[in-house]
Design a protein around this motif. Structure first.
Motif, short mmCIF file in Angstrom:
data_model
loop_
_atom_site.label_atom_id
_atom_site.label_comp_id
_atom_site.label_asym_id
_atom_site.label_seq_id
_atom_site.Cartn_x
_atom_site.Cartn_y
_atom_site.Cartn_z
N SER A 1 0.76 -1.41 0.12
CA SER A 1 0.07 0.22 -0.09
C SER A 1 1.25 1.07 0.10
O SER A 1 1.74 1.53 0.52
CB SER A 1 -1.25 -0.50 1.05
OG SER A 1 -1.40 -1.44 1.38
N PRO A 2 0.67 2.27 -0.48
CA PRO A 2 1.50 3.44 -0.46
C PRO A 2 1.50 4.46 0.54
O PRO A 2 0.64 3.87 1.61
CB PRO A 2 -0.12 4.45 -1.78
CG PRO A 2 -0.76 3.83 -2.19
CD PRO A 2 -1.34 2.72 -1.39
N ALA A 3 2.43 4.67 1.09
CA ALA A 3 2.95 5.05 2.20
C ALA A 3 2.23 7.10 2.77
O ALA A 3 1.52 7.02 1.12
CB ALA A 3 4.06 5.76 2.36
N ARG B 1 8.37 6.72 15.30
CA ARG B 1 7.65 5.44 15.65
C ARG B 1 6.80 5.72 14.86
O ARG B 1 6.31 5.42 13.84
CB ARG B 1 7.69 5.32 17.14
CG ARG B 1 8.18 4.62 17.66
CD ARG B 1 7.57 3.44 18.54
NE ARG B 1 7.44 4.40 19.40
CZ ARG B 1 7.70 5.34 20.51
NH1 ARG B 1 8.55 4.81 21.15
NH2 ARG B 1 7.25 5.95 21.84
N ARG B 2 6.24 7.71 14.73
CA ARG B 2 5.22 8.16 13.89
C ARG B 2 5.91 8.24 12.26
O ARG B 2 5.10 7.80 11.90
CB ARG B 2 5.69 9.47 14.11
CG ARG B 2 4.16 9.94 13.73
CD ARG B 2 4.07 11.46 14.13
NE ARG B 2 3.09 12.71 13.24
CZ ARG B 2 1.96 13.15 13.14
NH1 ARG B 2 1.82 13.14 15.02
NH2 ARG B 2 0.83 13.24 12.33
N LEU B 3 7.01 8.68 12.34
CA LEU B 3 7.48 8.59 10.39
C LEU B 3 7.75 7.30 10.37
O LEU B 3 7.08 6.67 9.45
CB LEU B 3 9.08 9.45 10.26
CG LEU B 3 8.98 10.74 11.05
CD1 LEU B 3 10.19 11.18 11.71
CD2 LEU B 3 8.45 11.33 10.54
N GLU B 4 8.08 5.89 10.71
CA GLU B 4 8.50 5.06 10.41
C GLU B 4 7.24 3.98 10.52
O GLU B 4 6.59 3.90 9.52
CB GLU B 4 9.14 3.99 12.36
CG GLU B 4 9.20 2.46 11.45
CD GLU B 4 9.69 2.03 12.10
OE1 GLU B 4 10.24 0.69 11.88
OE2 GLU B 4 10.55 2.36 13.40
N ASP B 5 6.16 4.28 11.22
CA ASP B 5 4.21 4.23 11.48
C ASP B 5 3.90 4.30 9.99
O ASP B 5 3.07 3.63 9.36
CB ASP B 5 3.71 4.24 12.18
CG ASP B 5 3.85 3.68 13.64
OD1 ASP B 5 4.75 2.63 13.15
OD2 ASP B 5 3.87 3.91 14.36
N ASN B 6 3.94 6.28 9.30
CA ASN B 6 3.07 6.14 8.61
C ASN B 6 4.61 6.11 6.89
O ASN B 6 4.36 6.77 6.09
CB ASN B 6 3.83 7.89 8.48
CG ASN B 6 1.96 8.18 9.36
OD1 ASN B 6 1.03 8.47 8.86
ND2 ASN B 6 2.49 8.20 10.69
N ARG B 7 5.68 5.59 7.11
CA ARG B 7 6.57 5.18 6.13
C ARG B 7 7.26 6.60 5.97
O ARG B 7 7.35 5.88 4.26
CB ARG B 7 6.37 3.93 5.23
CG ARG B 7 6.29 2.63 5.34
CD ARG B 7 8.03 2.73 5.64
NE ARG B 7 8.18 0.93 6.57
CZ ARG B 7 8.07 0.33 6.76
NH1 ARG B 7 8.09 0.95 8.37
NH2 ARG B 7 8.86 -0.96 7.19
N THR B 8 8.14 7.49 6.08
CA THR B 8 7.81 8.78 5.53
C THR B 8 8.93 8.56 4.98
O THR B 8 9.82 7.57 5.36
CB THR B 8 8.04 9.41 6.75
OG1 THR B 8 7.02 9.88 7.65
CG2 THR B 8 7.92 11.00 5.87
#
Length: 526
Positions: free
Chosen positions: A304-306, A342-349
């Protein structure tokens, strides 16, 4: 080694040429032989020799016709003509057609042939250096065009707004190869994080990760923290050797040979692969995913897209870390940064946005800290090669700055209560501060405290507070895209007019003019 083709209808002359010279000592290797111009032309198409030593008078096709035919087909090989005493008119015509020189067959000696080869070698080196420089410039421009096509398609690759859909790269239009550029049939791409340890094309070839082919052309392009290597070739296969790639230092992704028209789609696919490498932290090199996953954005092989970048980058999260740093709460700083990461990783920024955020926070920490020099090196874009490593580096630098601040504060003034006030102001500059409040905090009479503060710091309390707030506002104007009015409230000014007036008093500019003169605001964040 420069490749040489020997063209002579008499076999014993060809044998003599081979035996007279230690070719490799002069930087040449005999790549083939031909008995006439027609055979030689076919051999030239296969071998692309750098130098052709050819007789002038031959059956089927003579040396002059060979030279003209080679030039008509765009071949740039150097020519040295072999001639007899009564063939000087032919030799003259050959020179007019661009031959580098001629040799008399009857009096040909080792010294004469060596001199001719030395001259030809120097001409070839000069030509190749000139051609390589021109070709590098042309291909560098071509890479920039393709990169722009990659970045502008869907805004997921390097765009700072919109959905990051680099996980599902569509088939992209690629700028056509200019007629001025040499045409290649296939290209292999290697994409890695840029930095001092990034591999060069020579590194890859020397370590045997790709089979070497004489006609290979290499290139490199760096942008947005990535370095991509290109290995172009015409017909002969150039294969990637997975076992050899496993031994290469660093980490990245490599492609299998693809035609030029697939370059943009594959390159964009590599960006998605690099994002996965950034977050999983796995070492080593991996092959790109199956080419089927690049065919359609609806491919089931594509994840799925980030999420859009704006949903992950957060001023609120960054502000929490900044406030913890200002208040010297090391545990709070570590928790705030870990939560943000963690937020950045969860969103695959996109990892390039992550590195920009880290550099931005590092600059802010440096501006807040005491006891650190303005010449301290900033956090480099290539300072870490994974999401976790970057967090460790950023936190380590922040903690070092906190230690330097604590050490610098010990000798701030010689009065403990004034130092206590200075610490409080630095940590609470955005609150409703007053001389009365500070006097109560240190149990002093207001007028006495006012005189003592000026004596120990060289400035009034109100000026000190204003400068603190303006300094914080300047930083936010440069490092965020928050509205000026919001920045004024964040740093403690009760209304816009007071903020603008005070800011102009200390900087000579309005907040809007200051932001304009000090660069564009960064990308949008919450």
């Amino acid at each position: 080694m420069w490749k040489v083709l020997l063209v002579e209808d008499e076999p014993f002359v060809r044998r003599k040429l081979r035996k007279l010279i230690a070719w490799e000592e002069l930087g040449f290797s005999v790549a083939g032989e031909a008995a006439n111009g027609e055979e030689a032309l076919a051999e030239m198409r296969r071998e692309l020799p750098d130098l052709v030593i050819t007789d002038i008078l031959m059956p089927v096709m003579d040396g002059l016709e060979l030279l003209k035919a080679a030039r008509a087909e765009g071949m740039s090989s150097r020519f040295v003509m072999l001639t007899c005493m009564n063939e000087f008119e032919y030799a003259r015509r050959a020179l007019e057609l661009g031959a580098s020189g001629y040799l008399l067959k009857l009096s040909m000696s080792v010294a004469a042939l060596q001199d001719t080869l030395t001259k030809a070698g120097a001409e070839l080196a000069e030509k190749h250096e000139r051609n390589d420089l021109l070709m590098s410039r042309l291909y560098d421009d071509y890479y920039r065009q393709v990169w722009t096509a990659v970045c502008e398609s869907g805004t997921g690759a390097t765009g700072r707004q919109g959905a990051q859909d680099a996980e599902c790269p569509p088939v992209l239009p690629v700028p056509p190869v200019s007629p001025a550029l040499p045409r290649f049939g296939r290209v292999i791409l290697l994409t890695q994080l840029d930095g001092p340890d990034a591999l060069s094309p020579a590194d890859v070839l020397e370590r045997g990760a790709l089979s070497r082919e004489p006609g290979i052309w290499t290139g490199a392009f760096a942008a947005d923290g990535l370095r991509t290597l290109f290995f172009w070739y015409r017909d002969a296969p150039v294969a990637a050797a997975p076992a050899s790639f496993a031994a290469l230092p660093g980490r990245g992704v490599y492609s299998h040979p693809v035609p030029p028209e697939q370059l943009a789609a594959r390159w964009r696919g590599h960006l998605a692969e690099m994002r996965r490498l950034w977050y999983d932290g796995a070492a080593g090199w991996r092959p790109e995913r199956s080419s089927a996953s690049f065919a359609s954005p609806n491919s089931p092989a594509s994840p799925s897209p980030a999420s859009p970048a704006g949903e992950a980058l957060s001023w609120a999260a960054e502000k929490e870390a900044i406030q913890a740093f200002e208040r010297e709460r090391r545990d709070g700083l570590a928790d705030a940064l870990a939560s943000y990461w963690r937020r950045l990783e969860d969103n695959r920024t996109d990892f390039r946005l992550v590195r920009e955020a880290a550099a931005r926070l590092d600059r802010i920490f440096a501006s807040i800290a005491e006891g650190t020099s303005a010449a301290d090196p900033p956090l480099a874009d290539d300072a870490a090669d994974s999401h976790t490593a970057l967090l460790r580096l950023l936190l380590g630098r922040a903690e070092a700055r906190l230690s330097a601040t604590a050490k610098a504060r010990e000798s701030r003034t010689d009065h403990a209560e004034i130092n206590r006030i200075l610490d409080y102001l630095r940590q609470h500059y955005e609150e409703n501060l007053s001389l009365r409040g500070m006097a109560r905090m240190v149990a002093m009479e207001e007028h006495y405290l006012s005189r003592l503060f000026k004596q120990k710091t060289g400035d009034t309390l109100i000026n000190h507070i204003q400068r603190l707030r303006v300094d914080k506002a300047r930083l936010l104007l440069m490092e965020t895209d928050l509205a000026a009015s919001e920045i004024g409230r964040i740093v403690g000014f009760p209304n816009d007019n007071y903020f603008v007036k005070t800011f102009k008093k200390w900087t000579g500019q309005t907040p809007g003019r200051y932001r304009k003169d000090n660069g564009d605001a960064p990308s949008s964040r919450e």
